[in-house]
Design an enzyme around this catalytic site. Structure first.
Site, short mmCIF file in Angstrom:
data_model
loop_
_atom_site.label_atom_id
_atom_site.label_comp_id
_atom_site.label_asym_id
_atom_site.label_seq_id
_atom_site.Cartn_x
_atom_site.Cartn_y
_atom_site.Cartn_z
N ARG A 65 0.83 -1.22 0.00
CA ARG A 65 0.00 0.00 0.00
C ARG A 65 0.85 1.26 0.00
NH1 ARG A 65 -3.07 -1.46 4.77
NH2 ARG A 65 -1.94 -3.41 4.55
N GLU A 102 4.26 -8.39 16.03
CA GLU A 102 3.64 -8.82 17.28
C GLU A 102 3.84 -10.34 17.46
OE1 GLU A 102 -0.42 -7.77 17.48
OE2 GLU A 102 -0.64 -8.40 19.58
P1 AMP Z 1 3.73 -1.10 11.58
O1 AMP Z 1 4.96 -1.74 11.06
O2 AMP Z 1 3.18 -1.79 12.79
O3 AMP Z 1 3.84 0.39 11.78
O4 AMP Z 1 2.62 -1.34 10.51
C1 AMP Z 1 2.60 -0.59 9.41
C2 AMP Z 1 2.10 -1.34 8.22
O5 AMP Z 1 1.05 -2.25 8.50
C3 AMP Z 1 1.58 -0.32 7.30
O6 AMP Z 1 2.32 -0.45 6.11
C4 AMP Z 1 0.13 -0.62 7.12
O7 AMP Z 1 -0.08 -0.85 5.75
C5 AMP Z 1 -0.17 -1.88 7.91
N1 AMP Z 1 -1.14 -1.71 9.02
C6 AMP Z 1 -0.88 -1.85 10.34
N2 AMP Z 1 -1.98 -1.70 11.07
C7 AMP Z 1 -2.97 -1.41 10.21
C8 AMP Z 1 -4.38 -1.14 10.36
N3 AMP Z 1 -4.98 -1.12 11.55
N4 AMP Z 1 -5.09 -0.91 9.25
C9 AMP Z 1 -4.49 -0.92 8.04
N5 AMP Z 1 -3.19 -1.19 7.83
C10 AMP Z 1 -2.43 -1.44 8.90
#
Ligand code: AMP
Length: 180
Positions: A65, A102
């Site tokens: 995305r 996680e």
């Molecule tokens: P993080 O590495 O935990 O910051 O997660 C970021 C990536 O996970 C991003 O590239 C988002 O596309 C996806 N992501 C994480 N949580 C969500 C959520 N609640 N809704 C949509 N996409 C998410």
């Protein structure tokens, strides 16, 4: 400059909450209604490109995305676009970075010759959640000898603490168009 109120309202109205996706307890932020709206998509790109640091040479986006936003932001800034991908997708020599999720771990890859030493890089993604994806990307860019001069995301899920993880990597001012 903060995101314009009108753009922010439009963008927020086009992000759909999908409860319990991809697993129970997660509220997934679905950007597909935004992408389907020419006005909404344009507003998102304009806001992500607004207030970008001066002299951005490359915009880096992460599969999948992140590509949808980082590519148009690169064009808006007159910069190059560099993809960060899952392992096994890029055909040339790569650097890889593994980070904790996680449950389990994830690995990201970048072409070893994608960005010259000293170039100025803006990282763009859709959602800042825990910050793991962005910090792994920061590590890849820095290992190439380039500088991360900014981070911009469409939506920050503040309760997950991603901003603190970025700060621990020396990135104190990520720009979020919307924050929850
Ligand atoms: P993080 O590495 O935990 O910051 O997660 C970021 C990536 O996970 C991003 O590239 C988002 O596309 C996806 N992501 C994480 N949580 C969500 C959520 N609640 N809704 C949509 N996409 C998410």
């Amino acid at each position: 400059m903060a995101a314009s109120g009108e753009n922010r309202t439009l963008i927020a109205s086009l992000i759909r909450d999908v409860p319990d996706f991809p697993k129970p307890g997660i509220v997934f932020k679905d950007i597909t209604p935004l992408l389907g709206s020419p006005a909404g998509y344009a507003a998102a790109i304009a806001e992500l490109a607004a207030d970008a640091p001066d002299g951005v040479d490359y915009v880096v986006g992460m599969e999948a995305r992140g590509f949808v936003f980082a590519g148009p932001v690169a064009l808006a800034l007159g910069a190059g676009f560099v993809p960060v991908r899952k392992p096994g997708k890029l055909p040339g020599a790569v650097l890889t970075q593994t980070y904790a999720l996680e449950y389990g771990e994830e690995t990201l890859a970048i072409h070893a010759d994608a960005i010259p030493t000293g170039a100025r890089v803006l990282i763009v993604d859709d959602v800042l959640a825990t910050g793991g994806t962005i910090t792994a990307t920061v590590d890849l860019v820095r290992r190439l000898g380039a500088q991360v001069v900014g981070v911009a995301v469409l939506l920050e899920l503040g309760f997950l603490g991603g901003r603190d993880l970025l700060a621990s990597h020396g990135l104190t001012d990520p720009r979020a168009v919307l924050s929850l």
